[in-house]
Design a protein around this motif. Sequence first.
Motif, mmCIF file in Angstrom:
data_model
loop_
_atom_site.group_PDB
_atom_site.id
_atom_site.type_symbol
_atom_site.label_atom_id
_atom_site.label_comp_id
_atom_site.label_asym_id
_atom_site.label_seq_id
_atom_site.Cartn_x
_atom_site.Cartn_y
_atom_site.Cartn_z
ATOM 1 N N PHE A 6 0.847 -1.181 0.000
ATOM 2 C CA PHE A 6 0.000 0.000 0.000
ATOM 3 C C PHE A 6 0.887 1.237 0.000
ATOM 4 O O PHE A 6 1.949 1.253 0.610
ATOM 5 N N LYS A 7 0.445 2.296 -0.673
ATOM 6 C CA LYS A 7 1.278 3.486 -0.903
ATOM 7 C C LYS A 7 0.855 4.707 -0.085
ATOM 8 O O LYS A 7 1.428 5.764 -0.246
ATOM 9 N N ASN A 8 -0.172 4.582 0.730
ATOM 10 C CA ASN A 8 -0.739 5.730 1.456
ATOM 11 C C ASN A 8 -1.248 6.802 0.498
ATOM 12 O O ASN A 8 -1.182 7.987 0.764
ATOM 13 N N ASP A 9 -1.718 6.350 -0.621
ATOM 14 C CA ASP A 9 -2.358 7.200 -1.622
ATOM 15 C C ASP A 9 -3.716 6.553 -1.857
ATOM 16 O O ASP A 9 -3.792 5.410 -2.293
ATOM 17 N N SER A 10 -4.779 7.259 -1.540
ATOM 18 C CA SER A 10 -6.094 6.621 -1.512
ATOM 19 C C SER A 10 -6.493 5.966 -2.836
ATOM 20 O O SER A 10 -7.057 4.878 -2.828
ATOM 21 N N ASP A 13 -4.079 2.923 -3.259
ATOM 22 C CA ASP A 13 -4.414 1.933 -2.239
ATOM 23 C C ASP A 13 -5.720 1.229 -2.583
ATOM 24 O O ASP A 13 -5.853 0.022 -2.383
ATOM 25 N N ARG A 14 -6.680 1.962 -3.098
ATOM 26 C CA ARG A 14 -7.968 1.371 -3.480
ATOM 27 C C ARG A 14 -7.776 0.344 -4.598
ATOM 28 O O ARG A 14 -8.371 -0.736 -4.581
ATOM 29 N N ARG A 15 -6.903 0.676 -5.560
ATOM 30 C CA ARG A 15 -6.622 -0.242 -6.670
ATOM 31 C C ARG A 15 -5.959 -1.524 -6.144
ATOM 32 O O ARG A 15 -6.342 -2.625 -6.520
ATOM 33 N N ILE A 16 -4.996 -1.376 -5.236
ATOM 34 C CA ILE A 16 -4.299 -2.533 -4.654
ATOM 35 C C ILE A 16 -5.291 -3.370 -3.837
ATOM 36 O O ILE A 16 -5.311 -4.594 -3.941
ATOM 37 N N PHE A 17 -6.106 -2.692 -3.022
ATOM 38 C CA PHE A 17 -7.117 -3.390 -2.218
ATOM 39 C C PHE A 17 -8.054 -4.194 -3.124
ATOM 40 O O PHE A 17 -8.357 -5.359 -2.837
ATOM 41 N N ASP A 18 -8.519 -3.588 -4.212
ATOM 42 C CA ASP A 18 -9.414 -4.279 -5.142
ATOM 43 C C ASP A 18 -8.748 -5.522 -5.723
ATOM 44 O O ASP A 18 -9.384 -6.571 -5.867
ATOM 45 N N GLN A 19 -7.445 -5.413 -6.059
ATOM 46 C CA GLN A 19 -6.710 -6.569 -6.586
ATOM 47 C C GLN A 19 -6.660 -7.694 -5.549
ATOM 48 O O GLN A 19 -6.881 -8.857 -5.880
ATOM 49 N N ILE A 20 -6.355 -7.333 -4.314
ATOM 50 C CA ILE A 20 -6.284 -8.331 -3.238
ATOM 51 C C ILE A 20 -7.654 -8.984 -3.054
ATOM 52 O O ILE A 20 -7.761 -10.208 -2.942
ATOM 53 N N TYR A 21 -8.705 -8.163 -3.040
ATOM 54 C CA TYR A 21 -10.045 -8.700 -2.842
ATOM 55 C C TYR A 21 -10.404 -9.690 -3.952
ATOM 56 O O TYR A 21 -10.857 -10.811 -3.676
ATOM 57 N N VAL A 22 -10.192 -9.289 -5.196
ATOM 58 C CA VAL A 22 -10.521 -10.161 -6.329
ATOM 59 C C VAL A 22 -9.721 -11.459 -6.246
ATOM 60 O O VAL A 22 -10.249 -12.552 -6.484
ATOM 61 N N HIS A 23 -8.449 -11.346 -5.869
ATOM 62 C CA HIS A 23 -7.568 -12.512 -5.840
ATOM 63 C C HIS A 23 -7.891 -13.472 -4.695
ATOM 64 O O HIS A 23 -7.774 -14.692 -4.863
ATOM 65 N N GLU A 55 -8.468 -0.997 6.991
ATOM 66 C CA GLU A 55 -8.143 -0.175 8.161
ATOM 67 C C GLU A 55 -6.672 -0.307 8.573
ATOM 68 O O GLU A 55 -6.098 0.640 9.093
ATOM 69 N N ASN A 56 -6.085 -1.478 8.350
ATOM 70 C CA ASN A 56 -4.709 -1.740 8.785
ATOM 71 C C ASN A 56 -3.700 -1.721 7.634
ATOM 72 O O ASN A 56 -2.566 -2.145 7.818
ATOM 73 N N ARG A 57 -4.101 -1.241 6.490
ATOM 74 C CA ARG A 57 -3.243 -1.324 5.309
ATOM 75 C C ARG A 57 -1.876 -0.662 5.506
ATOM 76 O O ARG A 57 -0.879 -1.132 4.972
ATOM 77 N N ALA A 58 -1.812 0.412 6.282
ATOM 78 C CA ALA A 58 -0.539 1.100 6.494
ATOM 79 C C ALA A 58 0.398 0.288 7.384
ATOM 80 O O ALA A 58 1.611 0.487 7.356
ATOM 81 N N LYS A 59 -0.141 -0.640 8.157
ATOM 82 C CA LYS A 59 0.661 -1.425 9.093
ATOM 83 C C LYS A 59 1.153 -2.746 8.503
ATOM 84 O O LYS A 59 1.973 -3.418 9.107
ATOM 85 N N ILE A 60 0.623 -3.128 7.344
ATOM 86 C CA ILE A 60 0.943 -4.435 6.780
ATOM 87 C C ILE A 60 2.310 -4.386 6.111
ATOM 88 O O ILE A 60 2.566 -3.539 5.261
#
Length: 195
Positions: A6-10, A13-23, A55-60
Amino acid sequence: MVKYQFKNDSLEDRRIFDQIYVHYHQLIYANIFKLIKDTAIAEDILQDVFFALWENRAKIDPEQSVSAWLFVVSYNRSVSYLRKKLKQGIQYVDSYDPFHAVAEEIFPDKRLIEAELNMLEEAINALPPQRQKVFKLCRFEGKSQKETAQLLGLSIESVKDYLKQSKNFIKEYILSKHSSGEMISILLLVMMMNL
């Protein structure tokens, strides 16, 4: 292992989150459903897990497997749900003394799950104190190996070694107590924890 950072850029981060969710969402849902056996509850827990990821994306830690993080969090939330339901069920059965004898028939699977969870807890509590701390931080609190190393003043290599030793100890402990294989689901869980 696919790495996500995650890049701390909304937007990013949303694009990365979507990839993780789909995968991963189908695999995580399947693991939750194996324990819960209720589609609506499993879907709720799945939502909670991915909300926790956001919520924890910055800590991962990007060097750690996001799939392992998702698996551990989904397992912990599923177990928490089962423990709560088990307690409610036992309280209900215990409140009707004439029916106490049939409690085993009403809640057979949940009692088996509780026995397995107690065995896992017993094995974890038998670990040496430092390994126990490392195991609990990484596997129950979702801390990365790097965060755990910093919290406990250890090297990352020590944390990795403690996790590997813990997995082997837990496996041997459970096998020594139940060589008949009746705790096979706990052994499978320990092996899947990606230690």
